[in-house]
Motif scaffolding. Structure first.
Motif, PDB file in Angstrom:
ATOM      1  N   GLY A 171       0.841  -1.090  -0.019  1.00 33.46           N
ATOM      2  CA  GLY A 171      -0.102  -0.072  -0.035  1.00 33.46           C
ATOM      3  C   GLY A 171       0.973   1.182  -0.099  1.00 33.46           C
ATOM      4  N   ASN A 172       1.969   1.245  -0.051  1.00 31.25           N
ATOM      5  CA  ASN A 172       2.812   2.366   0.029  1.00 31.25           C
ATOM      6  C   ASN A 172       3.284   2.845  -1.427  1.00 31.25           C
ATOM      7  OD1 ASN A 172       4.243   0.259   0.061  1.00 31.25           O
ATOM      8  ND2 ASN A 172       5.575   0.813   1.625  1.00 31.25           N
ATOM      9  N   HIS A 173       2.757   1.987  -2.326  1.00 34.44           N
ATOM     10  CA  HIS A 173       3.045   2.490  -3.786  1.00 34.44           C
ATOM     11  C   HIS A 173       2.411   3.614  -4.167  1.00 34.44           C
ATOM     12  CE1 HIS A 173       4.754  -1.920  -4.436  1.00 34.44           C
ATOM     13  NE2 HIS A 173       5.522  -1.084  -3.642  1.00 34.44           N
ATOM     14  N   PHE A 174       2.825   4.352  -5.168  1.00 37.20           N
ATOM     15  CA  PHE A 174       2.195   5.515  -5.646  1.00 37.20           C
ATOM     16  C   PHE A 174       2.783   6.232  -6.953  1.00 37.20           C
ATOM     17  CE2 PHE A 174       5.860   6.860  -2.954  1.00 37.20           C
ATOM     18  CZ  PHE A 174       6.330   7.777  -3.696  1.00 37.20           C
ATOM     19  N   ALA A 175       2.012   7.058  -7.519  1.00 35.79           N
ATOM     20  CA  ALA A 175       2.513   7.834  -8.640  1.00 35.79           C
ATOM     21  C   ALA A 175       2.137   9.271  -8.059  1.00 35.79           C
ATOM     22  CB  ALA A 175       1.498   7.574  -9.796  1.00 35.79           C
ATOM     23  N   GLU A 176       3.172   9.906  -8.303  1.00 30.28           N
ATOM     24  CA  GLU A 176       2.894  11.513  -7.670  1.00 30.28           C
ATOM     25  C   GLU A 176       3.753  12.448  -8.581  1.00 30.28           C
ATOM     26  OE1 GLU A 176       3.404  11.941  -3.447  1.00 30.28           O
ATOM     27  OE2 GLU A 176       5.159  12.809  -3.879  1.00 30.28           O
ATOM     28  N   LEU A 177       2.730  13.668  -8.978  1.00 32.35           N
ATOM     29  CA  LEU A 177       3.363  14.519  -9.625  1.00 32.35           C
ATOM     30  C   LEU A 177       3.927  15.588  -8.801  1.00 32.35           C
ATOM     31  CD1 LEU A 177       0.170  13.981 -11.814  1.00 32.35           C
ATOM     32  CD2 LEU A 177       2.451  14.466 -13.114  1.00 32.35           C
ATOM     33  N   VAL A 237       7.142   7.410  -9.760  1.00 30.20           N
ATOM     34  CA  VAL A 237       6.397   6.449  -9.658  1.00 30.20           C
ATOM     35  C   VAL A 237       7.126   5.321  -8.749  1.00 30.20           C
ATOM     36  CG1 VAL A 237       5.219   4.321 -10.838  1.00 30.20           C
ATOM     37  CG2 VAL A 237       5.285   6.636 -11.729  1.00 30.20           C
ATOM     38  N   HIS A 238       6.530   4.891  -8.004  1.00 27.24           N
ATOM     39  CA  HIS A 238       7.117   3.838  -6.925  1.00 27.24           C
ATOM     40  C   HIS A 238       6.217   2.622  -6.949  1.00 27.24           C
ATOM     41  CE1 HIS A 238       7.429   2.559  -2.316  1.00 27.24           C
ATOM     42  NE2 HIS A 238       8.223   1.920  -3.054  1.00 27.24           N
ATOM     43  N   SER A 239       7.002   1.413  -7.430  1.00 25.65           N
ATOM     44  CA  SER A 239       6.192   0.344  -7.617  1.00 25.65           C
ATOM     45  C   SER A 239       6.935  -1.114  -7.635  1.00 25.65           C
ATOM     46  CB  SER A 239       5.068   0.303  -8.596  1.00 25.65           C
ATOM     47  OG  SER A 239       4.214  -0.767  -8.491  1.00 25.65           O
ATOM     48  N   TRP A 283      16.326   0.410  -8.658  1.00 26.62           N
ATOM     49  CA  TRP A 283      15.520  -0.625  -7.955  1.00 26.62           C
ATOM     50  C   TRP A 283      16.031  -0.436  -6.249  1.00 26.62           C
ATOM     51  CZ3 TRP A 283      17.857  -3.239 -12.151  1.00 26.62           C
ATOM     52  CH2 TRP A 283      17.087  -3.814 -13.208  1.00 26.62           C
ATOM     53  N   HIS A 284      15.122  -0.469  -5.396  1.00 25.37           N
ATOM     54  CA  HIS A 284      15.677  -0.617  -4.038  1.00 25.37           C
ATOM     55  C   HIS A 284      15.554  -1.840  -3.313  1.00 25.37           C
ATOM     56  CE1 HIS A 284      11.869   1.721  -3.490  1.00 25.37           C
ATOM     57  NE2 HIS A 284      11.451   0.661  -2.994  1.00 25.37           N
ATOM     58  N   ASN A 285      14.845  -2.793  -3.813  1.00 28.33           N
ATOM     59  CA  ASN A 285      14.672  -4.319  -3.469  1.00 28.33           C
ATOM     60  C   ASN A 285      15.365  -5.306  -4.451  1.00 28.33           C
ATOM     61  OD1 ASN A 285      13.214  -3.195  -1.295  1.00 28.33           O
ATOM     62  ND2 ASN A 285      11.364  -4.398  -1.709  1.00 28.33           N
ATOM     63  N   ILE A 340      14.841  10.663  -2.823  1.00 26.57           N
ATOM     64  CA  ILE A 340      14.421  10.082  -1.558  1.00 26.57           C
ATOM     65  C   ILE A 340      13.023  10.842  -1.119  1.00 26.57           C
ATOM     66  CG2 ILE A 340      15.475   9.797   1.010  1.00 26.57           C
ATOM     67  CD1 ILE A 340      18.196  10.240   0.029  1.00 26.57           C
ATOM     68  N   PRO A 341      11.997  10.215  -1.168  1.00 30.40           N
ATOM     69  CA  PRO A 341      10.872  10.721  -0.917  1.00 30.40           C
ATOM     70  C   PRO A 341      10.593  10.678   0.423  1.00 30.40           C
ATOM     71  CG  PRO A 341      10.355   8.707  -1.850  1.00 30.40           C
ATOM     72  CD  PRO A 341      11.788   8.838  -1.640  1.00 30.40           C
ATOM     73  N   GLY A 342       9.649  11.848   0.981  1.00 28.36           N
ATOM     74  CA  GLY A 342       9.417  11.714   2.727  1.00 28.36           C
ATOM     75  C   GLY A 342       7.964  11.036   2.644  1.00 28.36           C
ATOM     76  N   SER A 343       6.961  11.620   2.297  1.00 29.15           N
ATOM     77  CA  SER A 343       5.735  11.078   2.368  1.00 29.15           C
ATOM     78  C   SER A 343       4.865  11.929   1.306  1.00 29.15           C
ATOM     79  CB  SER A 343       5.090  11.053   3.642  1.00 29.15           C
ATOM     80  OG  SER A 343       4.558  12.600   3.772  1.00 29.15           O
ATOM     81  N   ALA A 393      19.466   5.837   1.957  1.00 24.68           N
ATOM     82  CA  ALA A 393      18.131   5.531   2.317  1.00 24.68           C
ATOM     83  C   ALA A 393      17.399   5.673   0.961  1.00 24.68           C
ATOM     84  CB  ALA A 393      17.658   6.999   3.475  1.00 24.68           C
ATOM     85  N   HIS A 394      16.001   5.238   0.957  1.00 23.03           N
ATOM     86  CA  HIS A 394      15.365   5.303  -0.213  1.00 23.03           C
ATOM     87  C   HIS A 394      14.089   6.153   0.133  1.00 23.03           C
ATOM     88  CE1 HIS A 394      12.865   2.353   1.607  1.00 23.03           C
ATOM     89  NE2 HIS A 394      12.201   2.000   0.554  1.00 23.03           N
ATOM     90  N   GLY A 395      13.913   6.533   1.262  1.00 26.20           N
ATOM     91  CA  GLY A 395      12.943   7.185   1.594  1.00 26.20           C
ATOM     92  C   GLY A 395      12.735   7.630   3.216  1.00 26.20           C
ATOM     93  N   ALA A 396      11.463   7.889   3.915  1.00 25.43           N
ATOM     94  CA  ALA A 396      11.862   8.621   5.335  1.00 25.43           C
ATOM     95  C   ALA A 396      11.460   7.153   6.170  1.00 25.43           C
ATOM     96  CB  ALA A 396      10.421   9.387   5.354  1.00 25.43           C
ATOM     97  N   GLY A 397      10.876   6.181   5.798  1.00 22.44           N
ATOM     98  CA  GLY A 397      10.491   4.931   6.540  1.00 22.44           C
ATOM     99  C   GLY A 397       9.501   5.277   7.448  1.00 22.44           C
ATOM    100  N   ARG A 398       8.756   4.108   7.914  1.00 24.94           N
ATOM    101  CA  ARG A 398       7.735   4.489   8.731  1.00 24.94           C
ATOM    102  C   ARG A 398       7.769   4.703  10.040  1.00 24.94           C
ATOM    103  NH1 ARG A 398       2.796   2.959   6.123  1.00 24.94           N
ATOM    104  NH2 ARG A 398       1.751   3.578   8.115  1.00 24.94           N
TER     105      ARG A 398
END
Ligand SMILES: Nc1nc2c(ncn2[C@@H]2O[C@H](COP(=O)(O)O)[C@@H](O)[C@H]2O)c(=O)[nH]1
Ligand SMILES: [Mn+2]
Length: 538
Positions: free
Chosen positions: A280-286, A312-314, A394-396, A430-433, A455-460
């Motif tokens: 559920g944390n995948h997204f497409a963002e402008l 796009v994150h998927s 890729w981050h995984n 590196i996206p935050g949210s 890092a590839h993001g902020a992390g939960r």
């Protein structure tokens, strides 16, 4: 120090055993404490400790590595281990694999749950592991019952500002908290194969679009991002062939359904079978650039402050999940020899899932762009208005790498990234949210000290359950816009709350760690979200 349940077994007479609670004081010599316990309980002259398979435990570090509930310890009165010896590593492997692996913690300002460090520690004792890195977005996610099985340790970390501290002290613990852990964000490096989680190939792609910031209206664009949940009417077979992606049972509809590819696992059939858990944390963002900190790099990367960008994150969704499930059913959490038939087979499937995931991101981007008339030449073969791919990482995943600095003898290793961006190929996003900025950074320096990764993001920060429990604090309508003025499309109420911006750590802490504190990256520019697409039911 919490107690650990152990079985002490008399090495020379192995049906003579006793269950004990090992509960030493912090200041105790743990080896001596075990031997005393064994002496009293087994009534033997206890001088040596072995684990099953014959490895001798002779230091408190080695003991800390194996201490976990239900561990069997074989106590000897001086004689060698009696019983089946575990297969010994080859001389080459033994020389190559110092034990235990070093653990490096990149976080300084960023908050990391102790349970996540516990998992780093557990990762470090996997066979063949050489180095383990915890990125600042490290966070725990595995349920407690799994944690108990795989993660016996809690670690203390030394913090110093400018060098990258290694974890130097570990204490056994079993007081794990009542949620999660599994390392979601760290980097594993093995010289053997190990799986990289279920969303193999997950990553992020950043495109420039033809849209200009000044004429972009997020609400209007949101209206137009409709009708893209059904099957894609594009040439699926053709683009798969061109991208070298082998066909699997997850292809056609997966590629044709944006909700399934970037959405959650909550949708009902016929979409359900395409879901992979926890996606559920995948997204497409402008997004738009709001600050340029390194104009030279900015120009070099051919970026423009007037353009709208699409991130796009998927990943490989259910395909990756099926590979992990098959691997785990057969091999559990053991690594595989790269050259073995199983290793080769896993690698083939892994590589295909990575390509699938990359193509998946491209198709998502193409569909979004088509709806917004933002340029459609995303997937090779698309017609018309050219758009540019800024980065695609890729981050995984898992990759073979030459490990070593200039002038050192280089070693071939397998780098396993589970939620870590590679930092040896230029710009990293590196996206935050959805309610925070994203940072476009450039790695600086040698990168070996941080495992060629960032890092590839902020992390939960919050578990999904906790995020949901705060549902009453804000209406769903309020959740559909952010404090940055951006618009959120998410027609799944639960997902809307689970993924709320507050559920993530502060992205500024992550960035400060990578830049000022660790000096392994510099910020090129900052982007702000305009419109985030999570999920539409139709
Ligand atoms: N700009 C946005 N960033 C987001 C959003 N949802 C999550 N995130 C960030 O991405 C990473 C991805 O982590 P992964 O472990 O799922 O690969 C996450 O840590 C967040 O920082 C969003 O909607 N927009
Ligand atoms: Mn991801």
């Amino acid at each position: 120090m919490p107690s650990t349940r152990l079985t002490l077994i008399k090495n020379s007479q192995q049906n003579f055993r006793t269950a004990v609670l090992f509960n030493p004081r912090e200041s105790d010599d743990k080896i001596a404490a075990i031997l005393t316990l064994a002496k009293n309980k087994l009534r033997i002259r206890a001088t040596r400790i072995f684990v099953e398979g014959g490895n001798e435990i002779s230091s408190s570090d080695e003991l800390a590595n194996v201490l976990q509930n239900d561990r069997k310890l074989f106590i000897s009165g001086g004689e060698d281990y009696i019983g089946l010896l575990k297969e010994h590593p080859s001389a080459e492997e033994a020389a190559f694999t110092p034990a235990p692996a070093t653990i490096t913690n990149i976080a300084y300002e960023s908050h990391v749950e102790p349970d996540a460090f516990a998992q780093l520690k557990q990762t470090a004792i996997l066979k063949g592991m050489r180095y383990v890195f915890g990125m600042p977005d490290l966070h725990p996610v595995m349920p407690l019952r799994l944690l108990r099985k795989y993660v016996p340790h809690r670690c203390d970390i030394r913090h110093r500002r400018h060098d990258l501290p290694s974890i130097d002290r570990c204490v056994a613990a079993n007081s794990m908290r009542n949620t999660f852990p599994s390392l979601c964000t760290c980097q594993f490096i093995y010289n053997r194969f190990h799986n990289t989680g279920d969303d193999i190939g997950c990553g992020m792609v950043l495109y420039s679009t033809r849209l200009s910031v000044s004429s972009f209206k997020p609400q209007r664009a949101a209206e137009r991002l409709r009708g893209i949940e059904g099957p894609w009417d594009g040439p699926i077979k053709e683009v798969m062939e061109r991208a070298g992606v082998e066909s699997t049972e997850f292809d056609a509809t997966a590629l044709g359904t944006i909700g399934n590819t970037i959405g959650t696992n909550i949708l009902r059939p016929p979409f359900l079978h395409l879901m992979s858990p926890g996606g559920g944390n995948h997204f497409a963002e402008l997004q738009q650039f709001t600050e340029i900190l390194d104009p030279d790099e900015f120009v070099r990367a051919n970026l423009s402050a007037d353009r709208v960008y699409l991130l796009v994150h998927s990943g490989s969704r259910r395909l990756g999940g099926s590979i992990l499930a098959a691997h785990t059913a057969k091999h559990g959490h053991a690594g595989l020899e790269p050259s073995s038939p199983e290793g080769q087979s896993y690698l083939r499937k892994h590589d295909n899932a990575c390509k699938w995931a990359r193509l998946n991101r491209e198709v998502i981007a193409r569909r979004v762009m088509e709806r917004l008339n933002a340029g459609d030449d995303v997937v090779e073969g698309g017609k018309g208005k050219k758009v540019e791919k800024v980065l695609d990482l890729w981050h995984n995943n898992m990759e073979r790498k030459e490990w070593g600095s200039e002038g050192e003898t280089k070693k071939q290793v397998w780098v396993h990234r589970k939620g870590a961006a590679p930092s040896d190929r230029g710009l990293v996003m590196i996206p935050g949210s959805r309610g925070a900025c994203s940072y476009l950074v450039m790695p600086v320096g040698d990168q070996k000290e941080n495992g060629y990764s960032l890092a590839h993001g902020a992390g939960r920060k919050w578990t999904r359950t906790f995020a949901l429990s705060r549902q009453h604090r804000c209406t769903s309508q309020q959740m559909r816009t952010t404090s940055l003025g951006s618009v959120v499309i998410c027609e799944d109420e639960e997902l809307l709350y689970e993924e709320q911006p507050d559920a993530y750590k502060e992205i500024t802490d992550i960035i400060t760690d990578l830049t000022a504190n660790r000096r392994i990256a510099k910020v090129v520019a900052i982007l702000s979200p305009l419109l985030t697409y999570k999920l539409r039911k139709k």
